[in-house]
Design a protein around this motif. Structure first.
Motif, PDB file in Angstrom:
ATOM      1  N   ASP A  33       0.717  -1.000   0.035  1.00  0.00           N
ATOM      2  CA  ASP A  33       0.130  -0.099  -0.146  1.00  0.00           C
ATOM      3  C   ASP A  33       0.762   1.226  -0.174  1.00  0.00           C
ATOM      4  OD1 ASP A  33      -2.379   1.678   2.493  1.00  0.00           O
ATOM      5  OD2 ASP A  33      -2.225   1.593  -0.073  1.00  0.00           O
ATOM      6  N   LYS A  40     -11.777  -1.499   3.179  1.00  0.00           N
ATOM      7  CA  LYS A  40     -11.890  -0.317   2.505  1.00  0.00           C
ATOM      8  C   LYS A  40     -11.424  -0.579   1.045  1.00  0.00           C
ATOM      9  CE  LYS A  40     -12.548   4.426   2.803  1.00  0.00           C
ATOM     10  NZ  LYS A  40     -12.130   5.230   3.513  1.00  0.00           N
ATOM     11  N   LYS A  42     -17.846   5.621  -3.432  1.00  0.00           N
ATOM     12  CA  LYS A  42     -16.873   6.050  -4.290  1.00  0.00           C
ATOM     13  C   LYS A  42     -16.836   5.839  -5.768  1.00  0.00           C
ATOM     14  CE  LYS A  42     -11.869   6.128  -4.419  1.00  0.00           C
ATOM     15  NZ  LYS A  42     -10.326   6.089  -3.781  1.00  0.00           N
ATOM     16  N   ASP A  54      -4.663  10.439  -1.906  1.00  0.00           N
ATOM     17  CA  ASP A  54      -5.588   9.442  -1.980  1.00  0.00           C
ATOM     18  C   ASP A  54      -6.731   9.797  -2.943  1.00  0.00           C
ATOM     19  OD1 ASP A  54      -5.334   8.668   1.525  1.00  0.00           O
ATOM     20  OD2 ASP A  54      -4.456   7.530  -0.242  1.00  0.00           O
ATOM     21  N   ARG A  74      -6.804   6.535  -6.889  1.00  0.00           N
ATOM     22  CA  ARG A  74      -5.748   7.325  -5.932  1.00  0.00           C
ATOM     23  C   ARG A  74      -4.487   7.521  -6.951  1.00  0.00           C
ATOM     24  NH1 ARG A  74      -5.321   4.481  -0.355  1.00  0.00           N
ATOM     25  NH2 ARG A  74      -4.479   2.634  -1.431  1.00  0.00           N
TER      26      ARG A  74
HETATM   27  O1  TEU Z   1      -6.287   6.642   4.077  1.00  0.00           O
HETATM   28  C1  TEU Z   1      -7.394   6.119   4.660  1.00  0.00           C
HETATM   29  C2  TEU Z   1      -8.416   5.955   3.520  1.00  0.00           C
HETATM   30  O2  TEU Z   1      -9.726   5.615   4.038  1.00  0.00           O
HETATM   31  C3  TEU Z   1      -7.944   6.034   2.202  1.00  0.00           C
HETATM   32  O3  TEU Z   1      -8.236   4.801   1.840  1.00  0.00           O
HETATM   33  C4  TEU Z   1      -8.674   6.969   1.476  1.00  0.00           C
HETATM   34  O4  TEU Z   1      -9.632   7.695   2.274  1.00  0.00           O
HETATM   35  C5  TEU Z   1      -9.780   6.386   0.517  1.00  0.00           C
HETATM   36  O5  TEU Z   1      -8.768   5.370  -0.075  1.00  0.00           O
HETATM   37  C6  TEU Z   1     -10.261   7.290  -0.517  1.00  0.00           C
HETATM   38  O6  TEU Z   1     -11.279   6.761  -1.200  1.00  0.00           O
HETATM   39  C7  TEU Z   1      -5.184   6.234   4.730  1.00  0.00           C
HETATM   40  C8  TEU Z   1      -3.975   6.551   3.962  1.00  0.00           C
HETATM   41  O7  TEU Z   1      -4.142   8.125   3.458  1.00  0.00           O
HETATM   42  C9  TEU Z   1      -3.884   5.576   2.613  1.00  0.00           C
HETATM   43  O8  TEU Z   1      -3.005   6.246   1.445  1.00  0.00           O
HETATM   44  C10 TEU Z   1      -3.841   4.268   3.137  1.00  0.00           C
HETATM   45  O9  TEU Z   1      -3.895   3.585   2.044  1.00  0.00           O
HETATM   46  C11 TEU Z   1      -4.826   3.865   4.107  1.00  0.00           C
HETATM   47  O10 TEU Z   1      -5.007   5.088   5.280  1.00  0.00           O
HETATM   48  C12 TEU Z   1      -4.352   2.646   4.834  1.00  0.00           C
HETATM   49  O11 TEU Z   1      -3.389   3.109   5.619  1.00  0.00           O
END
Ligand code: TEU
Ligand code: CA
Length: 545
Positions: free
Chosen positions: A58, A140, A284, A321, A406
């Motif tokens: 990730d 998620k 989304k 993101d 993203r």
């Molecule tokens: O993001 C949290 C999260 O929910 C993201 O996945 C983002 O809001 C979503 O993809 C939007 O659709 C944090 C970090 O910013 C993200 O890069 C990481 O993948 C995630 O946590 C897990 O650590």
């Protein structure tokens, strides 16, 4: 207490910022090499996303060792060099702490799956049989949020990728481990921290099925989250540093508690509700044009209530993101520059600490990739499959990924017109989009009319005018395509207006007694008989002093 209210933070995604050794991967020495560019822009802090040891499943948010620099990014000496060079320029470093989960390659998890009870209790392991996950929660990144370990006859929770195992914050040993990591980096002289999905750390006591059909909301802002944050901050002595919590699906009341200084939790919060106004049915992956009225109402509620109750927002349009702002909300073609400046201005005059995401300051756009093989993000690759399982054709699925991936914000920073836009002399880990050569830092730094110069001025004005950092804020009623709010400090007033559309729009407000402070058109607005006529994507701020 650090005063961050007139400060601006620049977010760096190091793997895409600047590569100094030709391996196609940005690195810490690359950031050091670009500090003078960042100083020129005028930013005060750099939030750098994780560069610790990680399998990069990730892109570094799956950490296997919190105290070591991943060799892809360089060495601890490179970090110390960056930190001291940044300090020389009056720029502070904020690190990204991913404390909701670790990589399954972390030694804690490896010990857990070897059967070590102490470390099994570092994670959310639940006894069970392979045919029956503990709850119906969804990751998620798609799919089940639980993974079965046959050797233990247990499930473990992963709210994100299967290689990102959720930590058990109810275990004081885990909290002590994480405090030690904060102390380690604090001793290195960093200025602050961003805490990744920090409002997910307190899991529900009873693991029941998600009753809302959207597991994510079910486990946010858990019952002990404020207790855990207060303890972390008090025991590591970081209350006077700049800290920001990423709050996934949260509430204004919680964010007031997270960020009101009297609570001694965080300096500020990222909330994302304003970045879901183009999610059809809150999903989304279902597209719809963004809802302007919903956007304005969210800004009004969040800004006014947080202001009244002593909360503090990070204000931002994008990050690593999210898609690129001009592509998502503005106009990539005819009004590229006007809309880039409009959205910048709307945020930078709000009450809060503005965050600029790398490339935003030069108006970078979405990738417009034409094949799924060009994408890299685990979330995008998973959903390309899921969307087709749900009946979409591959073209339809790709069109959705094009809008929502993203990776739209993860393509290399576009420095100049040389190969790979000056990002690397090697092969970039992700392609530079076709449009890239037309939008570069080099072509804008010395152009007074550029988006870069507009951001520079916004940052300057925040320091020049206390009303921007300290003034109250109130949003006015306005026609759907117009956003308008006032900032007040004593008898001083700033009036901020923006036309969110590509058509001319009238707004009934008299600029009598006001002068334009900044705008994205050369000449000021046309006004007569108590009406101002705003041009497409016009942005303007007026002052009465
Ligand atoms: O993001 C949290 C999260 O929910 C993201 O996945 C983002 O809001 C979503 O993809 C939007 O659709 C944090 C970090 O910013 C993200 O890069 C990481 O993948 C995630 O946590 C897990 O650590
Ligand atoms: Ca490199």
């Amino acid at each position: 207490m650090l005063d961050f209210k007139d400060k601006v933070v620049y977010q760096i995604y190091p793997r895409s910022f600047y590569d100094t050794n030709g391996d196609g991967f940005g690195d810490l020495r690359g950031i050091t090499a670009k500090l003078d560019y960042l100083k020129e822009l005028g930013v005060d802090f750099l939030w750098i996303t994780p560069f610790f040891i990680s399998p990069q499943r990730d892109n570094g948010y799956d950490i296997a060792d919190y105290r070591q620099i991943d060799p892809r990014f360089g060495t601890m000496e490179d970090f110390e060099e960056l930190s001291s060079e940044a300090k020389k320029r009056g720029i502070g470093i904020m690190l990204d702490m991913v404390f909701n989960h670790t990589s399954t390659e972390h030694q804690w998890f490896q010990k857990a799956i070897s059967g070590d009870e102490k470390y099994i209790n570092y994670y959310k392991f639940v006894d069970g049989t392979r045919d029956c996950p503990p709850t119906n929660w969804v990751s998620k990144f798609g799919g089940n949020a639980w993974e079965y370990v046959d050797s233990l006859n247990k499930w473990y929770l992963h709210l994100f990728d299967v290689t990102q195992a959720d930590l058990n914050w109810d275990n004081p040993e885990v909290r002590d481990e994480l405090k030690d990591i904060i102390r380690f980096w604090k001793a290195k002289g960093v200025s602050g921290f961003r805490f990744d999905v920090i409002n997910l750390i307190s899991k529900p006591e009873n693991l029941e099925n998600d009753y809302e059909g959207d597991g994510r909301r079910f486990y946010t802002d858990g019952s002990r989250v404020h207790e855990f944050l207060k303890e972390l901050v008090a025991d590591t002595g970081i209350a006077d540093m700049i800290t920001v919590g990423e709050m996934s699906s949260t509430t204004i009341d919680n964010c007031i508690k997270y960020s009101n200084p009297s609570e001694k939790e965080l300096s500020m919060v990222f909330s994302f509700h304003h970045l879901k106004v183009d999610y059809k049915n809150g999903n989304k992956w279902e597209l719809m044009p963004y809802d302007k009225s919903a956007l304005k109402k969210l800004f009004k509620d969040w800004q006014e209530q947080m202001s009244k109750n002593g909360g503090w927002n990070a204000v931002f349009w994008t990050n690593h993101d999210q898609p690129r702002t001009i592509s998502r909300f503005g106009n990539e073609e005819k009004y590229w520059k006007e809309s880039g400046k409009l959205f910048a201005g709307i945020i930078h005059f709000m009450r809060g600490t503005p965050y600029i995401y790398q490339g935003e300051e030069i108006g970078m756009l979405n990738t417009h990739f034409t094949d799924i093989s060009q994408y890299r993000d685990v979330e995008s690759l998973n959903y390309f499959k899921i969307l087709q399982e749900e009946g979409k054709s591959s073209d339809e699925a790709l069109a959705i990924i094009n809008e929502r991936s993203r990776d739209n914000c993860r393509t290399p920073m576009q420095w100049d017109s040389s190969a790979n836009d000056g990002f690397t002399t090697g092969t970039p880990w992700i392609e530079v989009p076709e449009y890239g050569k037309h939008i570069t830092a080099e072509s804008q730094i010395n152009d007074e009319t550029s988006i870069f110069s507009f951001y520079k001025k916004l940052i300057y004005l925040r320091k020049e005018y206390k009303i921007i950092s300290d003034g109250e804020i109130s949003f006015d009623e306005s026609p759907e395509e117009i956003i308008s709010y006032e900032r007040k400090l004593g008898d001083k007033v700033l009036k901020v207006v923006g036309n969110l559309s590509e058509n001319e729009a009238d707004y009934s407000w008299s600029d009598e007694g006001y002068d334009r402070l900044i705008g994205n058109y050369d000449s000021t607005v046309n006004s007569s008989n108590g009406q101002v006529k705003l041009r497409p994507y016009e942005f303007a701020v007026f002052k009465n002093f």
